[in-house]
Design a protein around this motif. Sequence first.
Motif, mmCIF file in Angstrom:
data_model
loop_
_atom_site.group_PDB
_atom_site.id
_atom_site.type_symbol
_atom_site.label_atom_id
_atom_site.label_comp_id
_atom_site.label_asym_id
_atom_site.label_seq_id
_atom_site.Cartn_x
_atom_site.Cartn_y
_atom_site.Cartn_z
ATOM 1 N N THR A 169 -7.848 10.308 -12.421
ATOM 2 C CA THR A 169 -7.532 10.180 -11.003
ATOM 3 C C THR A 169 -8.225 9.236 -10.034
ATOM 4 O O THR A 169 -9.536 8.969 -10.156
ATOM 5 C CB THR A 169 -8.175 11.493 -10.503
ATOM 6 N N VAL A 170 -7.303 8.558 -9.448
ATOM 7 C CA VAL A 170 -7.937 7.604 -8.506
ATOM 8 C C VAL A 170 -7.477 7.635 -7.154
ATOM 9 O O VAL A 170 -6.362 8.079 -6.822
ATOM 10 C CB VAL A 170 -7.829 6.287 -9.052
ATOM 11 N N PRO A 171 -8.392 7.230 -6.052
ATOM 12 C CA PRO A 171 -8.046 7.278 -4.622
ATOM 13 C C PRO A 171 -7.138 6.042 -4.496
ATOM 14 O O PRO A 171 -7.324 5.043 -4.916
ATOM 15 C CB PRO A 171 -9.157 7.023 -3.773
ATOM 16 N N GLN A 172 -5.982 6.345 -3.635
ATOM 17 C CA GLN A 172 -5.097 5.059 -3.571
ATOM 18 C C GLN A 172 -4.667 5.062 -2.065
ATOM 19 O O GLN A 172 -4.310 6.298 -1.400
ATOM 20 C CB GLN A 172 -3.823 5.373 -4.397
ATOM 21 N N GLU A 173 -4.706 3.908 -1.602
ATOM 22 C CA GLU A 173 -4.393 3.652 -0.220
ATOM 23 C C GLU A 173 -4.165 2.267 0.007
ATOM 24 O O GLU A 173 -4.718 1.315 -0.016
ATOM 25 C CB GLU A 173 -5.532 4.115 0.830
ATOM 26 N N GLY A 174 -2.653 2.190 0.427
ATOM 27 C CA GLY A 174 -2.279 0.748 0.841
ATOM 28 C C GLY A 174 -2.310 -0.088 -0.337
ATOM 29 O O GLY A 174 -2.077 0.405 -1.366
ATOM 30 N N HIS A 175 -3.041 -1.176 -0.039
ATOM 31 C CA HIS A 175 -3.131 -2.392 -1.083
ATOM 32 C C HIS A 175 -4.487 -2.395 -1.468
ATOM 33 O O HIS A 175 -4.889 -3.382 -1.861
ATOM 34 C CB HIS A 175 -2.776 -3.717 -0.343
ATOM 35 N N PHE A 176 -5.198 -1.317 -1.478
ATOM 36 C CA PHE A 176 -6.656 -1.361 -2.177
ATOM 37 C C PHE A 176 -6.719 -1.382 -3.399
ATOM 38 O O PHE A 176 -7.477 -1.961 -4.322
ATOM 39 C CB PHE A 176 -7.354 0.102 -1.648
#
Length: 375
Positions: free
Chosen positions: A193-200
């Motif tokens: 499980t990973v945080p994901q936002e935009g192009h990070f």
Amino acid sequence: MRIGLIINPLAGLGGSVALKGSDGVAEQALALGAEPRAVWRTEQALQVLLPWREQVEFLSLPGAMGGDLLARMGFRHQLLTRPLQETTSAADTRAAVIALQQAGCALLLFAGGDGTARDVAEVVAPGQAVLGIPAGVKIHSGVYAFSPQAAGELLVRLLQGGLVRLTQGEVRDLDEQALREGRVTARWYGEMTVPQEGHFLQHVKQAGVESEELVLLELADWLSEEWQPGVRYVFGPGSTLHGLASQLGLQTTLLGVDVIEDGRVLARDVDAAQLLALVDGHAARLLVTAIGGQGHILGRGNQQISPQVVRAIGLDNLRVVATKRKLATLQGRPLLVDSGDPALDQAFPPAVRVWAGYREELLYPLGWTSSATPC
């Protein structure tokens, strides 16, 4: 927010000395002059957090696995008292994951490569949020930020209460059996499980031997017409450039960096120091390819092409070689650079020239920060 931090101090050691990886070759890499880079890469990520350091508390391990860096940077932190050997191992990483989870952390931040991601995935609890700082040689897994700075910016977003979606990121590593057979494919080892936002967050590498032989033949015809006498052409690793060299009748290394001059292989599978000696003060051109699905052109599997080498050759003499099919796997995302030298990354133009066919050049957007978006 309590963040668990694990640094694999040996990650990335094999890159600059052309060992293609670091697993099991740390002593050999150090003997060849490799310098540890994982702690430095982690420091780049944490520097972004410095203005918000009162809002975060780290849990970590003593010494090079995190404690030394956190103390030096002035972050509030607690160290688990588990004793460590002078040279850390995969077992230390797995034990650290278990201990940090038991101590309670909202996010588990780790620095390493695909081998480190495999170790974390082996023991991480389902649903535990993790985020990787890229510090290895080849990073195929989709659990890493695309640069240390991007990892730091994503953590800032979390600290500021921004809405960050959680998703499942794949853990992949090279299939060694396929590699022995001359194929570059990544084997699946699970998800985290990973945080994901935009192009990070970087995407999973889409690997495989390039099958577009006609395009490579066209590119070979063009390059053969463009050869300049006395100029040293640096071929980066990857199936695209390896296939291009094969069409030219040259035997290059699939995962190594080779130097070609006057139609012959001058040096094969060079490390960073050897490459710099060959191009410093000498007319040279640098050919690199993009990682399918991710878009990195520097900083993933080609650390032999160091920032010093890039500066010696000059950005004007760098060309990306990628078929339109490979570019299509990016789905409009920009090409990326993560050379390990932020000043060099910022010096790149907002778009680069891509050789995609016979006398066919494309202008394609390039980014190095999390805010990079296609033109």
